[in-house]
Scaffold this motif. Structure first.
Motif: not given
Length: 96
Positions: A65, A68-69, A71-75
């Motif tokens: 989790d 994934v988070a 990756a989604i927020d670009g960090t």
């Protein structure tokens, strides 16, 4: 080229066989795994198992989790394959 895990799991979270992979996947994904495996020609079966083992390892990653988070927020930290290969060669690791 064969990628080796950075962190070894003893024993591995997901056994590298059809039963181990199927147990780690949820219902719809398990059904898709079996569909692809049963439809594969003998010379394709290993690639199907490898693909779905990777999916199962990602699905069961305790930090999944968070990854994934990130990756989604670009960090999410990333590394080029060439850098990994160079590092493995320098360390005397297997590079295929």
């Amino acid at each position: 080229m064969t990628a080796q895990p950075i962190h070894h799991h003893e024993p591995e979270r997901v056994p590298r066989n059809a039963n181990g992979i199927a147990e780690a996947l949820d219902g719809p994904r398990r059904a898709e795994f079996y569909r692809q495996l049963l439809a594969a020609a003998p010379e394709e079966a290993e690639a199907v198992l490898r693909h779905w083992w990777c999916e199962a390892m990602l699905d069961t990653d305790p930090e999944g989790d968070r990854l994934v988070a990130a990756a989604i927020d670009g960090t999410l930290s990333i590394t080029a394959v060439a850098d990994v290969v160079r590092h493995r060669r320098e360390a005397g690791g297997l590079v295929e």
